[in-house]
Design an enzyme around this catalytic site. Sequence first.
Site, PDB file in Angstrom:
ATOM      1  N   ARG A 112      49.417  -7.082  49.318  1.00 40.30           N
ATOM      2  CA  ARG A 112      48.076  -6.763  49.346  1.00 40.30           C
ATOM      3  C   ARG A 112      47.363  -7.553  50.396  1.00 40.30           C
ATOM      4  NH1 ARG A 112      45.903 -11.765  48.103  1.00 40.30           N
ATOM      5  NH2 ARG A 112      47.108 -12.872  46.452  1.00 40.30           N
ATOM      6  N   GLY A 113      46.198  -7.540  50.803  1.00 46.77           N
ATOM      7  CA  GLY A 113      45.433  -8.234  51.952  1.00 46.77           C
ATOM      8  C   GLY A 113      45.061  -9.478  51.161  1.00 46.77           C
ATOM      9  N   GLY A 114      45.010 -10.565  52.092  1.00 47.00           N
ATOM     10  CA  GLY A 114      44.187 -11.992  51.502  1.00 47.00           C
ATOM     11  C   GLY A 114      45.260 -12.975  51.451  1.00 47.00           C
ATOM     12  N   GLN A 115      44.860 -13.910  50.786  1.00 52.76           N
ATOM     13  CA  GLN A 115      45.922 -15.251  50.610  1.00 52.76           C
ATOM     14  C   GLN A 115      46.367 -15.328  49.373  1.00 52.76           C
ATOM     15  OE1 GLN A 115      46.236 -17.652  53.132  1.00 52.76           O
ATOM     16  NE2 GLN A 115      44.700 -17.093  54.703  1.00 52.76           N
ATOM     17  N   TYR A 174      45.936 -16.810  41.803  1.00 51.05           N
ATOM     18  CA  TYR A 174      46.661 -17.044  40.497  1.00 51.05           C
ATOM     19  C   TYR A 174      46.359 -16.078  39.522  1.00 51.05           C
ATOM     20  CZ  TYR A 174      48.004 -18.864  35.938  1.00 51.05           C
ATOM     21  OH  TYR A 174      48.398 -19.014  34.677  1.00 51.05           O
ATOM     22  N   LEU A 199      39.754 -10.814  45.288  1.00 45.20           N
ATOM     23  CA  LEU A 199      40.015  -9.283  45.731  1.00 45.20           C
ATOM     24  C   LEU A 199      40.911  -9.181  46.804  1.00 45.20           C
ATOM     25  CD1 LEU A 199      36.669  -6.887  45.949  1.00 45.20           C
ATOM     26  CD2 LEU A 199      38.726  -6.755  47.575  1.00 45.20           C
ATOM     27  N   GLY A 210      43.771  -4.464  43.928  1.00 50.21           N
ATOM     28  CA  GLY A 210      42.199  -4.478  43.409  1.00 50.21           C
ATOM     29  C   GLY A 210      41.733  -5.877  43.269  1.00 50.21           C
ATOM     30  N   LEU A 211      41.150  -6.121  42.222  1.00 49.24           N
ATOM     31  CA  LEU A 211      40.435  -7.177  41.808  1.00 49.24           C
ATOM     32  C   LEU A 211      41.085  -7.990  40.552  1.00 49.24           C
ATOM     33  CD1 LEU A 211      38.413  -7.017  39.118  1.00 49.24           C
ATOM     34  CD2 LEU A 211      37.101  -5.813  40.897  1.00 49.24           C
ATOM     35  N   CYS A 248      43.005 -18.449  47.631  1.00 47.98           N
ATOM     36  CA  CYS A 248      42.665 -17.533  48.683  1.00 47.98           C
ATOM     37  C   CYS A 248      42.375 -18.287  50.000  1.00 47.98           C
ATOM     38  CB  CYS A 248      40.933 -16.775  48.446  1.00 47.98           C
ATOM     39  SG  CYS A 248      41.031 -16.054  46.956  1.00 47.98           S
TER      40      CYS A 248
END
Length: 218
Positions: free
Chosen positions: A72-75, A78, A145, A157-158, A175
């Site tokens: 997924r995208g992002g960092q 948890y 997200l 997703g979220l 994040c």
Amino acid sequence: MSNLSPLLVRQLGIQDYQTVWQQMQTFTDSRDVDTQDEIWLVQHPAVFTQGQAGKAEHLLQQTTIPVVQSDRGGQITYHGLGQQVMYVLVDIKRQKALGNEFNVRQLVSALEQAVVNTLADYGIHAYPKADAPGVYIDEKKICSLGLRIRKGCSFHGLALNINMDLSPFHFINPCGYAGLEMCQLADFIDPQQASCEKVAPKLVAHFAQLLGYNATNF
């Protein structure tokens, strides 16, 4: 967006992160132009997940909690019980072909606004940030997200914190932001009323309304 097809909602209960991740990939790779868009609602047992932009230094301390490198995208974030995860499996390319003005940014905005509207149902003022995806209350983050787009279709997703043990967030820079404080719905309302079972229907309804889906199966 009146041309959007009905949205199928699946309640997956409590499931291992990697199992559901594999199922999302399989679903996305095998879907065709007639495959219905879906939402998957799930809670995951304790796990840290690193996004594609994740850096090892954002895991501040080794623990017994597993760490999964995700696509997924992002960092790093948890997941744990008491957190409502909502995965969105949407054919963005199909909606464009139907003439709907629909892109990844609009999908992200709809996810964030669905959370904002859900929290407003509880009298809570929450907001997104243009430079840091997710939803916040008084500078504390309540929802993370991250999406992946493959073949013009979204998955992941979220994750909305409802009523959970937030302490594992102390072992990471959530994040990728050092010192970012996390919060949850149970911090703001009667904890007895803060449950995934109560929140999920509101979250789904707001998301569907924002994107104009004409039906949901819950």
